[in-house]
Design a protein around this motif. Structure first.
Motif, short mmCIF file in Angstrom:
data_model
loop_
_atom_site.label_atom_id
_atom_site.label_comp_id
_atom_site.label_asym_id
_atom_site.label_seq_id
_atom_site.Cartn_x
_atom_site.Cartn_y
_atom_site.Cartn_z
N GLY A 230 0.82 -1.21 0.00
CA GLY A 230 0.00 0.00 0.00
C GLY A 230 0.85 1.26 0.00
N ALA A 231 1.87 1.28 0.85
CA ALA A 231 2.78 2.43 0.90
C ALA A 231 3.52 2.59 -0.43
CB ALA A 231 3.78 2.27 2.05
N SER A 232 3.95 1.45 -0.98
CA SER A 232 4.67 1.46 -2.24
C SER A 232 3.80 2.00 -3.37
CB SER A 232 5.15 0.04 -2.54
OG SER A 232 5.68 -0.03 -3.83
N GLU A 233 2.55 1.53 -3.46
CA GLU A 233 1.61 2.01 -4.50
C GLU A 233 1.36 3.50 -4.37
OE1 GLU A 233 -2.35 0.25 -5.05
OE2 GLU A 233 -1.41 -1.71 -4.91
N LEU A 234 1.32 3.97 -3.13
CA LEU A 234 1.05 5.37 -2.88
C LEU A 234 2.29 6.24 -3.14
CD1 LEU A 234 -1.33 7.13 -1.94
CD2 LEU A 234 -0.56 6.79 0.41
N GLY A 235 3.44 5.57 -3.23
CA GLY A 235 4.69 6.28 -3.50
C GLY A 235 5.25 7.00 -2.29
N VAL A 236 4.98 6.42 -1.10
CA VAL A 236 5.51 7.01 0.14
C VAL A 236 6.40 6.00 0.85
CG1 VAL A 236 3.65 8.68 0.50
CG2 VAL A 236 3.39 6.38 1.41
N GLU A 237 7.39 6.52 1.54
CA GLU A 237 8.31 5.66 2.29
C GLU A 237 7.55 5.10 3.49
OE1 GLU A 237 11.13 4.03 4.64
OE2 GLU A 237 10.36 5.96 5.35
N LEU A 238 7.75 3.80 3.79
CA LEU A 238 6.95 3.12 4.79
C LEU A 238 6.99 3.80 6.16
CD1 LEU A 238 4.99 0.83 5.45
CD2 LEU A 238 6.95 -0.65 5.87
N ASP A 239 8.17 4.14 6.67
CA ASP A 239 8.24 4.78 7.99
C ASP A 239 7.52 6.13 8.00
OD1 ASP A 239 9.53 2.69 9.15
OD2 ASP A 239 11.47 3.68 9.41
N ASP A 240 7.67 6.90 6.92
CA ASP A 240 6.98 8.19 6.83
C ASP A 240 5.47 7.99 6.82
OD1 ASP A 240 9.46 9.36 6.67
OD2 ASP A 240 9.39 9.69 4.50
N HIS A 241 5.04 6.97 6.09
CA HIS A 241 3.61 6.62 5.98
C HIS A 241 3.05 6.24 7.36
CE1 HIS A 241 -0.06 4.99 4.37
NE2 HIS A 241 0.28 3.73 4.55
N ILE A 242 3.77 5.40 8.08
CA ILE A 242 3.34 4.97 9.42
C ILE A 242 3.25 6.19 10.35
CG2 ILE A 242 3.91 3.59 11.47
CD1 ILE A 242 5.30 1.58 9.51
N THR A 243 4.30 7.01 10.33
CA THR A 243 4.33 8.22 11.17
C THR A 243 3.16 9.14 10.86
OG1 THR A 243 6.74 8.07 11.34
CG2 THR A 243 5.75 10.22 11.84
N PHE A 244 2.86 9.31 9.57
CA PHE A 244 1.78 10.19 9.13
C PHE A 244 0.42 9.68 9.62
CE2 PHE A 244 -1.36 11.82 6.13
CZ PHE A 244 -1.02 13.17 6.08
N VAL A 245 0.20 8.37 9.47
CA VAL A 245 -1.09 7.79 9.87
C VAL A 245 -1.25 7.81 11.40
CG1 VAL A 245 -2.54 5.71 9.78
CG2 VAL A 245 -1.33 6.46 7.73
N ILE A 246 -0.16 7.58 12.12
CA ILE A 246 -0.21 7.68 13.60
C ILE A 246 -0.65 9.09 13.98
CG2 ILE A 246 1.17 7.76 15.73
CD1 ILE A 246 2.93 5.50 14.47
N ALA A 247 -0.04 10.10 13.36
CA ALA A 247 -0.38 11.50 13.68
C ALA A 247 -1.85 11.79 13.40
CB ALA A 247 0.52 12.45 12.89
N ALA A 248 -2.35 11.26 12.28
CA ALA A 248 -3.77 11.45 11.93
C ALA A 248 -4.67 10.82 12.99
CB ALA A 248 -4.06 10.85 10.56
N MET A 249 -4.31 9.62 13.44
CA MET A 249 -5.09 8.92 14.46
C MET A 249 -5.00 9.62 15.81
SD MET A 249 -4.40 4.96 13.33
CE MET A 249 -5.20 4.24 14.77
N GLN A 250 -3.86 10.24 16.10
CA GLN A 250 -3.70 10.96 17.37
C GLN A 250 -4.69 12.13 17.46
OE1 GLN A 250 0.50 11.82 17.22
NE2 GLN A 250 1.05 9.98 18.38
N THR A 251 -5.00 12.75 16.33
CA THR A 251 -5.93 13.89 16.35
C THR A 251 -7.35 13.44 16.69
OG1 THR A 251 -6.54 13.79 14.00
CG2 THR A 251 -4.59 15.11 14.56
N ARG A 252 -7.63 12.16 16.50
CA ARG A 252 -8.98 11.62 16.79
C ARG A 252 -8.93 10.56 17.89
NH1 ARG A 252 -12.34 11.91 12.19
NH2 ARG A 252 -13.94 10.92 13.44
N SER A 253 -7.90 10.61 18.73
CA SER A 253 -7.67 9.54 19.70
C SER A 253 -8.86 9.29 20.63
CB SER A 253 -6.41 9.79 20.51
OG SER A 253 -6.53 11.00 21.26
N ALA A 254 -9.58 10.35 21.02
CA ALA A 254 -10.73 10.18 21.92
C ALA A 254 -11.82 9.36 21.24
CB ALA A 254 -11.27 11.54 22.35
N ASP A 255 -12.13 9.67 19.97
CA ASP A 255 -13.14 8.92 19.21
C ASP A 255 -12.73 7.46 19.02
OD1 ASP A 255 -14.54 11.29 18.91
OD2 ASP A 255 -13.75 11.69 16.91
N LEU A 256 -11.43 7.24 18.96
CA LEU A 256 -10.92 5.89 18.69
C LEU A 256 -10.72 5.08 19.98
CD1 LEU A 256 -8.24 6.78 15.97
CD2 LEU A 256 -10.65 6.23 15.65
#
Length: 198
Positions: free
Chosen positions: A167-193
């Motif tokens: 998935g990261a490869s298809e999107l053209g993003v480096e895996l660690d950067d992708h993981i870091t980015f998605v973690i940050a997105a989830m942190q903004t909604r941590s209460a809902d999650l």
């Protein structure tokens, strides 16, 4: 492409997701995917509402039509797409939803479809990584801890490591950067999650 003004509302989409999905963990999964989709839409200069709705509704039919046989045309996600089409959801959203399940063999031609596939399994892995922390907080998760858990085949067995990597490869993003980015997105909604921590 359908105009944003004709998009179903988030409230209606959330109500539909709740109508079909009783499982709290599956609801939270869709909220996590929505958060990641909205963040990537902003990053890529795309329609945040459209991408967010795609994430929010992508698995709504899973509980009722689980598709253990991986039929390309029956049950999840095909059944859900038929329901959404009847409700007037735009075709690009439906294509992305079909494309997130490898077995439908639907090509992921759009950036939105590639992103949905890239974040879907990863949000599950991040959630599982957070839940094994003593605090159960996504704020204590980083790319390194997720990568470490990825190597443990017994951990979060249902998560396809192959899908996370491709998935990261298809999107053209480096895996660690992708993981870091998605973690940050989830942190903004941590209460809902349910991942704000104890």
């Amino acid at each position: 492409m359908t105009d944003s003004r004709t998009l179903p509302s988030r409230a209606d989409t959330l109500a539909l997701m709740h109508e079909y999905t009783a499982s709290e963990s599956l609801r939270k999964h869709m909220l996590a995917v929505e958060a990641a989709m909205r963040a990537y839409a902003t990053k890529f200069g795309e329609d945040e509402e459209r991408w967010g709705l795609t994430g929010l509704i992508h698995d709504f039919d899973y509980e009722r039509f689980p598709n253990s046989a991986h039929s390309p045309t029956e049950e999840h996600p095909s059944e859900g797409v038929r329901i959404l089409r009847a409700k007037g959801y735009p075709e690009d959203i439906l294509e992305a939803i079909l494309g997130h399940a490898q077995y439908t063999t639907t090509p992921r031609d759009s950036k939105m479809a590639k992103t949905l596939f890239a974040v879907d399994e990863l949000t599950g892995l991040i959630t599982a990584t957070a839940l094994v922390r003593p605090t159960k907080s996504v704020h204590e998760v980083d790319a390194k801890s997720v990568r470490k858990k990825m190597k443990d085949k017994a951990f979060a067995r249902g998560v396809s490591r192959e899908d996370v990597i491709s998935g990261a490869s298809e999107l053209g993003v480096e895996l660690d950067d992708h993981i870091t980015f998605v973690i940050a997105a989830m942190q903004t909604r941590s209460a809902d999650l349910g991942l704000s921590g104890s």
